[in-house]
Design a protein around this motif. Structure first.
Motif, mmCIF file in Angstrom:
data_model
loop_
_atom_site.group_PDB
_atom_site.id
_atom_site.type_symbol
_atom_site.label_atom_id
_atom_site.label_comp_id
_atom_site.label_asym_id
_atom_site.label_seq_id
_atom_site.Cartn_x
_atom_site.Cartn_y
_atom_site.Cartn_z
ATOM 1 N N ALA A 1 46.970 34.699 37.271
ATOM 2 C CA ALA A 1 45.635 34.847 37.895
ATOM 3 C C ALA A 1 45.354 36.301 38.238
ATOM 4 O O ALA A 1 44.401 36.589 38.959
ATOM 5 C CB ALA A 1 45.543 33.990 39.146
ATOM 6 N N TRP B 1 49.939 25.571 38.276
ATOM 7 C CA TRP B 1 48.594 25.080 37.959
ATOM 8 C C TRP B 1 47.747 26.094 37.222
ATOM 9 O O TRP B 1 46.627 25.800 36.817
ATOM 10 C CB TRP B 1 47.889 24.613 39.244
ATOM 11 N N GLU C 1 37.743 41.630 38.649
ATOM 12 C CA GLU C 1 38.165 42.786 39.426
ATOM 13 C C GLU C 1 37.039 43.380 40.279
ATOM 14 O O GLU C 1 37.285 43.957 41.323
ATOM 15 C CB GLU C 1 38.737 43.865 38.511
ATOM 16 N N ALA D 1 46.806 40.740 38.522
ATOM 17 C CA ALA D 1 47.840 41.617 39.084
ATOM 18 C C ALA D 1 48.135 41.102 40.490
ATOM 19 O O ALA D 1 47.332 40.382 41.079
ATOM 20 C CB ALA D 1 47.317 43.045 39.143
ATOM 21 N N ASP D 2 49.283 41.482 41.011
ATOM 22 C CA ASP D 2 49.654 41.027 42.359
ATOM 23 C C ASP D 2 48.948 41.919 43.387
ATOM 24 O O ASP D 2 49.360 43.053 43.643
ATOM 25 C CB ASP D 2 51.177 41.124 42.538
ATOM 26 N N ILE D 3 47.867 41.358 43.965
ATOM 27 C CA ILE D 3 47.039 42.166 44.869
ATOM 28 C C ILE D 3 47.857 42.629 46.071
ATOM 29 O O ILE D 3 47.596 43.644 46.676
ATOM 30 C CB ILE D 3 45.807 41.365 45.348
ATOM 31 N N LYS D 4 48.915 41.873 46.388
ATOM 32 C CA LYS D 4 49.748 42.266 47.531
ATOM 33 C C LYS D 4 50.467 43.591 47.268
ATOM 34 O O LYS D 4 50.910 44.265 48.181
ATOM 35 C CB LYS D 4 50.764 41.162 47.852
ATOM 36 N N ARG E 1 41.578 34.093 53.334
ATOM 37 C CA ARG E 1 42.638 33.109 53.118
ATOM 38 C C ARG E 1 43.542 32.988 54.336
ATOM 39 O O ARG E 1 44.144 31.978 54.580
ATOM 40 C CB ARG E 1 43.405 33.478 51.851
ATOM 41 N N PRO F 1 38.710 46.124 35.394
ATOM 42 C CA PRO F 1 39.944 45.794 34.692
ATOM 43 C C PRO F 1 40.700 47.085 34.389
ATOM 44 O O PRO F 1 40.108 48.050 33.901
ATOM 45 C CB PRO F 1 39.450 45.108 33.415
ATOM 46 N N GLY F 2 41.995 47.108 34.729
ATOM 47 C CA GLY F 2 42.744 48.368 34.608
ATOM 48 C C GLY F 2 43.882 48.272 33.621
ATOM 49 O O GLY F 2 44.757 49.121 33.585
ATOM 50 N N GLU G 1 43.946 39.986 30.764
ATOM 51 C CA GLU G 1 44.236 41.198 29.972
ATOM 52 C C GLU G 1 45.538 41.033 29.187
ATOM 53 O O GLU G 1 45.661 41.515 28.068
ATOM 54 C CB GLU G 1 44.280 42.428 30.877
ATOM 55 N N PHE H 1 39.398 39.605 50.859
ATOM 56 C CA PHE H 1 40.026 38.551 50.056
ATOM 57 C C PHE H 1 41.144 37.879 50.836
ATOM 58 O O PHE H 1 41.193 36.661 50.973
ATOM 59 C CB PHE H 1 40.567 39.139 48.751
ATOM 60 N N ARG I 1 45.481 29.870 58.491
ATOM 61 C CA ARG I 1 46.787 29.841 59.164
ATOM 62 C C ARG I 1 46.554 29.843 60.682
ATOM 63 O O ARG I 1 46.280 30.870 61.280
ATOM 64 C CB ARG I 1 47.626 31.039 58.723
ATOM 65 N N PRO J 1 52.274 31.452 43.993
ATOM 66 C CA PRO J 1 51.433 30.288 43.685
ATOM 67 C C PRO J 1 50.513 30.458 42.470
ATOM 68 O O PRO J 1 50.022 29.479 41.947
ATOM 69 C CB PRO J 1 50.579 30.156 44.952
ATOM 70 N N GLY K 1 44.283 40.813 35.366
ATOM 71 C CA GLY K 1 45.408 41.243 34.543
ATOM 72 C C GLY K 1 45.981 40.111 33.714
ATOM 73 O O GLY K 1 46.543 40.334 32.649
HETATM 74 N N1 T1G Z 1 47.661 38.400 43.858
HETATM 75 C C1 T1G Z 1 48.381 37.958 44.916
HETATM 76 N N2 T1G Z 1 48.150 36.775 45.543
HETATM 77 C C2 T1G Z 1 47.131 36.020 45.067
HETATM 78 C C3 T1G Z 1 46.342 36.419 43.968
HETATM 79 C C4 T1G Z 1 46.648 37.666 43.357
HETATM 80 N N3 T1G Z 1 45.981 38.109 42.293
HETATM 81 N N4 T1G Z 1 45.423 35.441 43.753
HETATM 82 C C5 T1G Z 1 45.646 34.483 44.662
HETATM 83 N N5 T1G Z 1 46.672 34.818 45.445
HETATM 84 C C6 T1G Z 1 47.236 34.020 46.538
HETATM 85 C C7 T1G Z 1 46.250 33.847 47.685
HETATM 86 O O1 T1G Z 1 46.333 34.951 48.561
HETATM 87 C C8 T1G Z 1 46.772 32.566 48.306
HETATM 88 O O2 T1G Z 1 47.940 32.920 49.023
HETATM 89 C C9 T1G Z 1 47.242 31.758 47.103
HETATM 90 O O3 T1G Z 1 47.446 32.704 46.044
HETATM 91 C C10 T1G Z 1 46.208 30.719 46.654
HETATM 92 O O4 T1G Z 1 44.995 31.450 46.461
HETATM 93 C C11 T1G Z 1 45.074 45.146 36.386
HETATM 94 C C12 T1G Z 1 44.053 45.106 38.824
HETATM 95 C C13 T1G Z 1 43.213 32.321 41.455
HETATM 96 C C14 T1G Z 1 40.879 31.433 41.721
HETATM 97 O O5 T1G Z 1 40.944 38.725 41.535
HETATM 98 O O6 T1G Z 1 40.361 34.301 42.696
HETATM 99 O O7 T1G Z 1 44.316 41.821 37.985
HETATM 100 O O8 T1G Z 1 47.093 32.317 51.323
HETATM 101 O O9 T1G Z 1 43.736 30.226 48.264
HETATM 102 O O10 T1G Z 1 41.250 28.714 46.044
HETATM 103 O O11 T1G Z 1 42.916 44.566 35.770
HETATM 104 O O12 T1G Z 1 43.109 32.914 44.298
HETATM 105 O O13 T1G Z 1 48.469 30.705 49.994
HETATM 106 O O14 T1G Z 1 49.530 32.811 50.891
HETATM 107 O O15 T1G Z 1 42.540 31.671 46.556
HETATM 108 O O16 T1G Z 1 42.887 27.764 44.322
HETATM 109 C C15 T1G Z 1 42.398 39.980 39.603
HETATM 110 C C16 T1G Z 1 42.131 36.439 42.722
HETATM 111 C C17 T1G Z 1 43.347 40.763 40.436
HETATM 112 C C18 T1G Z 1 41.960 36.603 41.223
HETATM 113 C C19 T1G Z 1 42.766 30.492 43.057
HETATM 114 N N6 T1G Z 1 42.497 38.567 39.920
HETATM 115 N N7 T1G Z 1 42.462 35.075 43.056
HETATM 116 O O17 T1G Z 1 41.906 30.059 44.070
HETATM 117 O O18 T1G Z 1 43.621 29.487 45.859
HETATM 118 S S1 T1G Z 1 43.159 42.486 40.163
HETATM 119 C C20 T1G Z 1 41.753 38.056 40.911
HETATM 120 C C21 T1G Z 1 41.495 34.107 43.052
HETATM 121 C C22 T1G Z 1 43.751 42.688 38.580
HETATM 122 C C23 T1G Z 1 43.997 44.122 36.580
HETATM 123 C C24 T1G Z 1 43.499 44.033 37.988
HETATM 124 C C25 T1G Z 1 41.936 32.761 43.541
HETATM 125 C C26 T1G Z 1 42.205 31.750 42.403
HETATM 126 P P1 T1G Z 1 48.294 32.131 50.408
HETATM 127 P P2 T1G Z 1 43.632 30.728 46.870
HETATM 128 P P3 T1G Z 1 42.369 28.898 45.085
#
Ligand code: T1G
Length: 691
Positions: free
Chosen positions: A60, A56, A124, A62-65, A272, A131-132, A104, A268, A276, A21, A101
């Motif tokens: 957003a 949209w 982050e 890296a894939d936190i999963k 969310r 940020p990594g 980045e 986090f 469910r 998403p 990411g």
């Molecule tokens: N990875 C995996 N899943 C994510 C995700 C992510 N980064 N961000 C959101 N999701 C999933 C979330 O679990 C939900 O899933 C769906 O997307 C909608 O999210 C190397 C290491 C972008 C502002 O910290 O802040 O990059 O429950 O309900 O309210 O330096 O999601 O539907 O199955 O929150 O519209 C840095 C985290 C990662 C952003 C959208 N990025 N995300 O908000 O929807 S670390 C973040 C948010 C990184 C690098 C480092 C918000 C959003 P499901 P949502 P929303």
């Protein structure tokens, strides 16, 4: 099939990511992006490259999963470095929230064009990370060290126009992003690649780093990643880009491995996950909620009414007491006024809100409301009376909600002929600020009313957690165990101020005794008087009862467990209270002793965990993460510890079980009989989060 595709727009190659998403940078996205860059760079007819996303938002993060699992190549820093090194200009076309990411990747590009309604950020820190993928080294080169550090420490995104102003993006457009980006690419071809890696960080007074450390210390106490962010940005002003990236990488690995990051990542996803609810799907019908009546104009009622007003609803505030109704009316107007004075609310929004607000003392005025939220005195008799009256006047299909914090929804619903429309909406004080909303389903509550309540929670910007009906639901039921151990520890010789300091040091927002004085010791006292199931233990909440009986309610009476001189909110230990505790301990035959901070934490926190396990056994909470969300958002449990159940998982349930058995040995089974669920998980090396 790869989530990354490429297409040529004339001499511009467009790399498109489609990974719903939020276009997170999963392994397949990283691989597809890297291949796309390499292939486009080698293609003769390609003069420039654009990276864009479908959906949209731009990437957003890296894939936190994937976190906590073995990292798979290509690693993100390498992908960003390859973009940076590309011989042809690479343009990031940004929309939505380009975060972490994702931003980045954009910083590794040579140019950045964004939709004006987009935003960028490096959040982050909210996950206990920094940020990594070279963000700590690239962003300072674009916007300066101070601005970059502030963006990373706040974890907040910056809207595109502000980002343009500081140089984080180069151009903003209102629409037709791809078309505009292709046009912009031809300008970039003339300029050629402009690498952030080769820029210098603008001059900065290096005193800002220590100054920032001091400024944020109170709110980042105990956290690792803020310090790493400051250090990494400081390095960007002193060492080469490559050295800075190497150090950033080391800091990132350290933070990623920390229990703090595990706790914050759990928080986090748990926040969310609460949405469910088994049996409640996107297709479950929801009722339109535009007009709400709030019954009871006290602190909670006024806060709930204000929350509904700022969410765009029409609100009637009803109270049968003139003075109370006027106080509620003034509270709401005061909240609006201070919001305008603080620049949080526009004058027009206040005028619009107050235009949708009215007060009443006549139930017949409620005939057309869509939902009533009752927030009267915490007495079953009073609530049943209110619900019986509502049942007579409300239209069919209206939702009847009670804000009770502990009482039975079923018993309240039984005062009406429409128990299927009755639900608990337990707000937390202050109702317009606290994000938690316990949605308490009664035995008869319909799925439609539950789905409607979840939608209302979203509209009120709350985290709605659906819980079952029992005394205290999830939060307050567990609070009883936490408070019970606090009260027993007082009798056993731990001073209130020592207990509270122990918990403040441990990361709780406030210690249990300061919380009691804040909430009012009379509140808990009255609820205990109503209870018919108190344990047969004269020590149970004995000190709290004695204080309440002396009208020492806490801050509101200038003294409670502590003294509050001249109306200050600062708690001062009261020798009189300590003497009272010691005397009562003697009278009850409780032997006093020196008690360690470690025992204080284990007694109170494992008291929470034991009750949480019982709540899971009773199916009052759907999953352990929901319990964690309740405690992090309603009771100040430190987010970096992930909530009581995640904390217990992180300690190891075998160790927790062993300690609970020791407490049962020492203090008896009345409180410490280990729940079967805990015993079973401990024996199988399981976790609450496995359930
Ligand atoms: N990875 C995996 N899943 C994510 C995700 C992510 N980064 N961000 C959101 N999701 C999933 C979330 O679990 C939900 O899933 C769906 O997307 C909608 O999210 C190397 C290491 C972008 C502002 O910290 O802040 O990059 O429950 O309900 O309210 O330096 O999601 O539907 O199955 O929150 O519209 C840095 C985290 C990662 C952003 C959208 N990025 N995300 O908000 O929807 S670390 C973040 C948010 C990184 C690098 C480092 C918000 C959003 P499901 P949502 P929303």
């Amino acid at each position: 099939m790869s989530p990354v595709s490429t297409a040529d727009h004339g001499e511009v190659t467009v790399i498109t990511i489609d990974n719903p998403p939020v276009n997170a940078l999963s392994q397949s996205v990283r691989e597809g992006l890297l291949n796309g860059i390499v292939d486009a760079e080698a293609a003769d007819n390609c003069k420039a490259i654009i990276i864009q996303c479908i959906g949209w938002t731009f990437i957003a993060g890296a894939d936190i999963k994937e976190f906590g699992k073995p990292l798979l190549e290509p690693y993100l820093p390498d992908v960003v470095a390859r973009i940076d090194a590309c011989e042809k200009p690479v343009i990031a076309a940004l929309h939505g929230t380009a975060l972490g990411g994702g931003f980045e990747v954009a910083l590794g590009c040579h140019y950045r064009i964004s939709l004006s309604r987009g935003a960028v950020g490096l959040p982050e820190v909210n996950l206990g990370l920094l940020p990594g993928a070279s963000g700590t080294q690239r962003l300072p080169r674009l916007v300066g060290a101070e601005k970059a550090m502030d963006m990373m420490l706040s974890g907040k995104s910056v809207k595109a126009p502000a980002a343009l102003k500081v140089g984080a993006v180069d151009r903003i457009v209102d629409d037709n992003l791809l078309e505009e980006a292709v046009a912009y690419a031809s300008e970039c071809v003339e300029q050629g690649p402009r690498r952030t890696s080769t820029m210098d960080v603008p001059e900065v007074d290096t005193a800002i780093f220590d100054a920032t450390r001091q400024k944020i210390a109170p709110r980042t106490r105990g956290l690792i990643s803020p310090e790493k962010i400051i250090s990494a940005v400081a390095l960007s002003t002193k060492v080469s880009f490559e050295e800075g990236c190497a150090k950033e990488r080391a800091f990132f690995v350290e933070c990623m491995a920390s229990p703090q990051s595990a706790g914050l990542r759990h928080a986090f996803f748990a926040e969310r996950g609460v949405a469910r609810v088994p049996g409640i799907g996107k297709d479950t019908p929801k009722r339109e909620l535009n007009k709400v009546a709030v019954i009871g104009a006290g602190t909670m009622g006024a806060g709930i009414a204000y929350n509904c007003l700022t969410s765009g609803m029409d609100v009637i505030l009803l109270d049968n007491n003139d003075a109370c109704l006027e106080r509620g009316n003034q509270t709401i107007r005061g909240l609006y006024k201070s919001g305008v004075e603080r620049g949080k609310i526009a004058e027009s929004a206040m005028a619009d809100g107050l235009g949708r607000f009215s007060t009443s003392q006549d139930y017949t005025d409620l005939a057309d409301v869509d939902i009533v939220i009752e927030a009267v005195f915490e007495s079953m008799a009073v609530k049943r009376e209110v619900f019986a009256a509502l049942d007579k006047v409300l239209k069919p299909g209206a939702v009847l909600a009670t804000n009770t914090s502990t009482l039975s929804i079923d018993e309240i619903a039984a005062a009406t002929d429409r128990s299927q429309d009755v639900i608990g909406l337990h707000f937390f004080s202050p109702a317009h600020i606290m994000r938690l909303l316990e949605i308490v389903r009664g035995a008869d509550t319909s799925d439609e009313v539950i789905a409607t309540s979840l939608a209302l929670a979203r509209r009120l910007h709350k985290i709605g957690v659906v819980v079952g009906n029992c005394f205290g639901f999830v939060g307050n039921r567990m609070l009883y165990s936490y408070g019970r151990e606090n009260q027993l520890l007082l009798l056993e010789g731990a001073a209130p101020e020592f207990i509270d300091k122990t918990f403040s040091d441990w990361g709780m927002a406030m210690g249990p005794n300061a919380v009691g004085d804040l909430a009012g010791l009379d509140v808990g006292y009255k609820v205990r008087q109503e209870r018919t199931d108190l344990p047969d233990d004269p020590r149970f909440y004995r000190i709290a009862d004695m204080l309440a009986e002396q009208a020492r309610y806490g801050q509101k009476t200038g003294k409670g467990m502590y003294l509050y001189e001249d109306g200050s909110r600062k708690p001062t230990p009261d020798p009189e209270v300590q003497a009272m505790i010691d005397a009562e301990a003697e009278r009850l035959g409780v032997e006093q002793r020196d008690i360690s901070a470690e025992e204080i934490v284990e007694r109170c926190i494992y008291g929470l965990v034991v009750e949480g396990a019982r709540i899971l056994e009773d199916k009052i909470a759907i999953r352990s993460g929901d319990i964690d969300v309740v405690w992090m958002n309603g009771y100040g449990f430190p987010r970096y510890r992930g909530g009581p159940m995640h904390y217990a998982d992180s300690v190891g349930l075998d160790k927790v079980y062993e300690k609970v058995c020791e407490f049962e040995e020492r203090f008896g089974s009345i409180y410490w009989e280990p729940p079967e669920l805990l015993k079973k998980l401990a024996a199988t090396n399981g976790k609450f989060s496995d359930l």
